[in-house]
Design a protein around this motif. Structure first.
Motif, PDB file in Angstrom:
ATOM      1  N   ILE A 169       0.872  -1.009   0.031  1.00  0.00           N
ATOM      2  CA  ILE A 169      -0.120  -0.074  -0.059  1.00  0.00           C
ATOM      3  C   ILE A 169       0.975   1.375  -0.041  1.00  0.00           C
ATOM      4  O   ILE A 169       1.986   1.244   0.486  1.00  0.00           O
ATOM      5  CB  ILE A 169      -0.954   0.179   1.303  1.00  0.00           C
ATOM      6  N   VAL A 170       0.436   2.167  -0.655  1.00  0.00           N
ATOM      7  CA  VAL A 170       1.531   3.324  -0.754  1.00  0.00           C
ATOM      8  C   VAL A 170       0.291   4.563  -0.692  1.00  0.00           C
ATOM      9  O   VAL A 170      -0.823   4.572  -1.010  1.00  0.00           O
ATOM     10  CB  VAL A 170       2.135   3.832  -2.241  1.00  0.00           C
ATOM     11  N   LEU A 171       0.891   5.580   0.223  1.00  0.00           N
ATOM     12  CA  LEU A 171       0.063   6.799   0.511  1.00  0.00           C
ATOM     13  C   LEU A 171       0.868   7.961  -0.185  1.00  0.00           C
ATOM     14  O   LEU A 171       2.081   8.317  -0.080  1.00  0.00           O
ATOM     15  CB  LEU A 171       0.282   7.066   1.856  1.00  0.00           C
ATOM     16  N   LYS A 172       0.236   8.705  -1.184  1.00  0.00           N
ATOM     17  CA  LYS A 172       0.910   9.547  -2.021  1.00  0.00           C
ATOM     18  C   LYS A 172      -0.099  10.777  -2.098  1.00  0.00           C
ATOM     19  O   LYS A 172      -1.103  10.739  -2.532  1.00  0.00           O
ATOM     20  CB  LYS A 172       1.184   9.166  -3.381  1.00  0.00           C
ATOM     21  N   ASP A 211      10.259  -5.398  -4.686  1.00  0.00           N
ATOM     22  CA  ASP A 211      10.489  -4.271  -3.778  1.00  0.00           C
ATOM     23  C   ASP A 211       9.423  -3.230  -4.137  1.00  0.00           C
ATOM     24  O   ASP A 211       9.429  -2.554  -4.986  1.00  0.00           O
ATOM     25  CB  ASP A 211      11.912  -3.672  -3.816  1.00  0.00           C
ATOM     26  N   LEU A 212       8.614  -2.932  -3.183  1.00  0.00           N
ATOM     27  CA  LEU A 212       7.482  -1.922  -3.317  1.00  0.00           C
ATOM     28  C   LEU A 212       8.173  -0.417  -3.827  1.00  0.00           C
ATOM     29  O   LEU A 212       7.711   0.351  -4.239  1.00  0.00           O
ATOM     30  CB  LEU A 212       6.665  -1.864  -1.887  1.00  0.00           C
ATOM     31  N   SER A 217       8.628   3.689  -7.724  1.00  0.00           N
ATOM     32  CA  SER A 217       9.454   4.957  -8.209  1.00  0.00           C
ATOM     33  C   SER A 217       9.426   4.434  -9.599  1.00  0.00           C
ATOM     34  O   SER A 217       9.193   5.496 -10.462  1.00  0.00           O
ATOM     35  CB  SER A 217      10.956   4.649  -7.780  1.00  0.00           C
ATOM     36  N   GLU A 218       9.703   3.409 -10.296  1.00  0.00           N
ATOM     37  CA  GLU A 218       9.561   3.140 -11.521  1.00  0.00           C
ATOM     38  C   GLU A 218       8.159   3.216 -12.165  1.00  0.00           C
ATOM     39  O   GLU A 218       8.003   3.837 -13.361  1.00  0.00           O
ATOM     40  CB  GLU A 218      10.046   1.578 -11.793  1.00  0.00           C
ATOM     41  N   GLU A 224       4.330   9.138 -15.411  1.00  0.00           N
ATOM     42  CA  GLU A 224       4.475  10.429 -15.837  1.00  0.00           C
ATOM     43  C   GLU A 224       4.966  10.696 -17.315  1.00  0.00           C
ATOM     44  O   GLU A 224       4.494  11.543 -18.000  1.00  0.00           O
ATOM     45  CB  GLU A 224       5.580  11.108 -14.856  1.00  0.00           C
ATOM     46  N   ALA A 225       5.783   9.713 -18.073  1.00  0.00           N
ATOM     47  CA  ALA A 225       6.179   9.903 -19.024  1.00  0.00           C
ATOM     48  C   ALA A 225       5.155   9.422 -19.946  1.00  0.00           C
ATOM     49  O   ALA A 225       4.908  10.262 -21.267  1.00  0.00           O
ATOM     50  CB  ALA A 225       7.332   8.662 -19.474  1.00  0.00           C
ATOM     51  N   ARG A 226       4.221   8.627 -19.754  1.00  0.00           N
ATOM     52  CA  ARG A 226       3.024   8.198 -20.515  1.00  0.00           C
ATOM     53  C   ARG A 226       2.035   9.446 -20.593  1.00  0.00           C
ATOM     54  O   ARG A 226       1.426   9.620 -21.822  1.00  0.00           O
ATOM     55  CB  ARG A 226       2.260   6.918 -20.175  1.00  0.00           C
TER      56      ARG A 226
END
Length: 327
Positions: A169-172, A211-212, A217-218, A224-226
């Protein structure tokens, strides 16, 4: 958490070299040097013994009073400084208990951190997402079991149901995201778009070497690039250059810094910036108002001119507003 691990390792083994601690905690020896200095600054009586049989030791008779901490409380300590997100994950009470035990053991350290550091994960001017299924999803992540998700997405069909291996889970910027594997692919789900979540009895299949942090990051770099499908040539006022990082993001700001020519007599610069689809690009560029002049490409300039002309026509169709004089 790592400082605590160093402390407990010294307490358990009596003497440990920097190299032994580094291998145990999977960090560099230089990191161990910094951690030991931090423990000493926090009042922990740790000292170095020189020579071939040397290493780090705690002062004889010193024992931390950190006892009875459960694995759940130890894990919750990673969220110290984020009480809101911890509560959303259902870890509010666990985090409170862990902090009390940590404060009992290292009162100087824990008080100093709370007084001097606070992490506010929410974005400016945005209400937090409604995430009724976050607790269920987080529990599945902790336990390593599969989930059945019913999810609302942008494309058709709008609602889909999938079996997902929840990996993290990621909080951004105040928004929660689930990273999971479904149908043989790594996918990202915005938790507020989950309509229903059902944990299964099946164990989650975690990809080897996943690795989360690295994946996120990738993924964000790829996303963003898309998003940016073209470029625009613009002329910017000094004020626009200052506003771009907050309004259009760091990628656009970096492009301005890399491509801007020398400023003219009024401080305006020409630069090439990445833009999204023309419809989105027009909306973004209009946010800078008269501090931006669009120079090209022709198709974007045509779309931009059409919107600006339409706005001007609508404004002129209304009677002028008499504003009070400024003192």
């Amino acid at each position: 958490m790592r400082l605590l691990s160093v402390l407990l390792s010294l307490q358990k083994h009596g003497r440990r070299t920097a190299r032994e601690l580094a291998a145990e905690l999977e960090v560099s020896v230089r990191t161990i040097y910094r951690d030991v200095e931090a423990l000493g600054a926090a009042g922990v009586p740790v000292y170095a013994e020189r020579g071939p049989a040397g290493g780090y030791r705690l002062l004889d008779g010193y024992r931390t009073r950190l006892t009875g901490m459960t694995p759940e409380e130890a894990e919750a300590l990673t969220l110290v400084g984020l009480p809101g997100p911890a509560a959303q994950l259902g870890l509010g009470a666990v985090l409170t208990a862990a902090e009390l035990k940590l404060h009992a053991a290292l009162p100087t350290t824990s008080g100093r951190v709370r007084e001097r550091f606070h992490l506010d994960a929410a974005a400016w001017f945005q209400a937090a997402d409604d995430t009724p299924w976050l607790g269920t999803i987080a529990d599945a992540v902790w336990r390593g079991v599969r989930l059945t998700l019913r999810y609302r997405r942008w494309s058709v069909p709008r609602e889909v149901t999938r079996t997902v291996d929840p990996l993290g889970i990621v909080l951004k910027a105040g928004r929660w995201y689930l990273v999971g594997a479904a149908e043989g692919t790594l996918r990202t789900y915005r938790v507020s778009k989950v309509l229903h979540a059902e944990p299964l009895a099946e164990e989650c299949a975690r990809p080897e070497g996943f690795d989360l942090a690295t994946h996120w990051s990738e993924h964000t770099a790829w996303f963003e690039a898309r998003q940016y499908t073209g470029e625009a040539r613009v002329r910017l006022s000094p004020r626009a250059v200052d506003l771009i990082p907050g309004m259009l993001g760091t990628t656009v700001a970096r492009a301005v810094a890399e491509t801007a020519g020398p400023p003219d007599a009024d401080g305006w610069v020409e630069a090439t910036i990445p833009v999204e689809h023309p419809r989105m690009a027009v909306s973004d560029l209009l946010r800078l108002g008269a501090d931006l002049e669009l120079l090209g490409p022709p198709e974007l300039l045509a779309a931009y001119s059409t919107v600006v002309a339409d706005l001007a026509r609508k404004c002129l169709s209304h009677p002028p507003v008499n504003l009070p004089a400024q003192s």
